[in-house]
Write an enzyme that holds these catalytic residues in place. Structure first.
Site, short mmCIF file in Angstrom:
data_model
loop_
_atom_site.label_atom_id
_atom_site.label_comp_id
_atom_site.label_asym_id
_atom_site.label_seq_id
_atom_site.Cartn_x
_atom_site.Cartn_y
_atom_site.Cartn_z
N ASN A 208 22.26 0.45 25.79
CA ASN A 208 22.66 -0.52 26.91
C ASN A 208 23.01 -2.06 26.19
O ASN A 208 23.95 -2.56 26.34
CB ASN A 208 21.50 -0.73 27.91
CG ASN A 208 21.83 -0.08 29.13
OD1 ASN A 208 22.79 0.42 29.48
ND2 ASN A 208 20.60 0.09 29.91
N GLU A 244 15.75 5.54 32.72
CA GLU A 244 16.39 6.74 31.84
C GLU A 244 15.81 8.18 31.83
O GLU A 244 16.00 9.02 31.38
CB GLU A 244 16.90 6.36 30.42
CG GLU A 244 15.76 6.14 29.49
CD GLU A 244 15.26 4.95 29.60
OE1 GLU A 244 14.33 4.32 28.53
OE2 GLU A 244 15.06 3.89 30.73
#
Length: 335
Positions: A208, A244
């Site tokens: 990210n 996640e």
């Protein structure tokens, strides 16, 4: 190809899904609808079998207790239920089906020789969706079954949409919790295997930070779809557990089989070759996985590790996921 009887045309309710963009997300049925015929008279069951066998999987029960057991263990898409049966009559069977969260959404059509208004009212109040008089007209009974299956499958779509993760399209945590409770109870009742796989994307924070959150969302979508495509059996499911993390429920799957599946999932995600320059495992996105089963061989269980309930099962999978990450990531750990 036309049905041999020109008044009885075959139908395929999977068409309800196939032309919609959400078809792939809702695990649309791929085979024949399942129909349970409940009647204490074998000749009546035979009549219904001849009407529906070409287009349905037809299950049969000759008592109310047998019908309830079938609905609990292998839920049909619709029940054709006789009213007058020895022991437990159809009204009681229907009432019990509607009182159980696991079976309350199965439509019930009463099929009976008693077709007075009071009987019909009682049946509808018990939760039935329709009343059909004996002797049945094949074209009429098929048309009514088709109508109620269509309504049922549309309702299933709406219920499933509530349980889908908005980002990835796989099931959400709420649905996972619900299904795990059901599968645990079924596994305990029949002493059948049950496994879970808990996994997360390796170094996802680095992903990210480097690629941006929109790319991170796309990454999670690709991982989710890869996991879902890799689960072949209808009862298997994958859900987004949080962030996640993803989790898979594998009913009727022993520990060794679950380990094999976990390794395949890891390989399938790695094979997607989603670029990940900031990973310490590989130049591509990888996942780490922890595997646990309700009943494991001694070789798969460490001292002090017990699986007494579904929470313990998840805790064991989580501990093994942590072990997989601590030992290098990009691997499955089951012991």
């Amino acid at each position: 190809m036309r049905h041999p009887d020109p008044e009885i045309q075959p139908f395929d309710l999977t068409m309800l899904y196939n032309d919609t963009p959400i078809a792939g997300l809702l695990d649309a049925p791929r085979g024949k609808p399942r129909l349970l015929v409940v009647d204490d008279q074998p000749i009546n069951i035979q009549v219904m079998y001849q009407i529906f066998a070409a287009d349905f999987q037809v299950f049969m029960a000759t008592s109310g207790a047998q019908a309830l057991a079938i609905c609990k263990d292998n839920p049909p898409d619709l029940v054709l239920l006789d009213v007058v049966m020895p022991g437990m009559d159809g009204f009681e069977v229907c009432t019990l089906l509607k009182a159980d969260e696991a079976t309350q959404n199965i439509p019930v059509i009463f099929v009976t020789a008693h077709n007075d208004a009071a009987q019909e009212t009682r049946g509808l109040e018990a939760g039935a969706v329709d009343f059909i008089a004996k002797p049945v007209n094949p074209a009429v009974v098929r048309a009514r079954v088709k109508t109620h299956l269509t309504l049922k499958f549309q309702s299933d779509i709406m219920r499933k949409l509530v349980f889908l993760d908005g980002l990835t399209g796989v099931y959400n945590r709420r649905y996972f919790d619900q299904q795990l409770a059901l599968e645990w109870a079924r596994s305990a009742r029949h002493d059948s295997p049950l496994s879970v796989i808990l996994l997360d994307v390796d170094f996802f924070k680095h992903y990210n930070d480097h690629y941006g959150h929109q790319a991170g969302d796309d990454c999670l979508k690709q991982v989710a779809m890869t996991l879902k495509a890799s689960l072949k059996r209808p009862a298997d499911l994958v859900a987004r557990y949080g962030g996640e993390e993803f989790i898979c429920i594998l009913p009727d799957t022993a520990f060794d089989e679950a380990m094999t599946m976990a390794r395949q999932l890891e390989q399938q995600v790695r094979a997607r070759k989603i670029p990940h320059e900031k990973s310490a495992v590989a130049p591509f996105v990888t996942i780490s996985l922890g595997v646990a089963a309700r009943s494991e061989p001694d070789v798969g269980t460490e001292p002090g590790e017990t699986v007494n309930d579904s929470n313990a099962l998840i805790a064991l999978a989580d501990a093994r996921l942590y072990r997989a990450k601590s030992s290098g990531r990009g691997r499955a750990c089951g012991g």
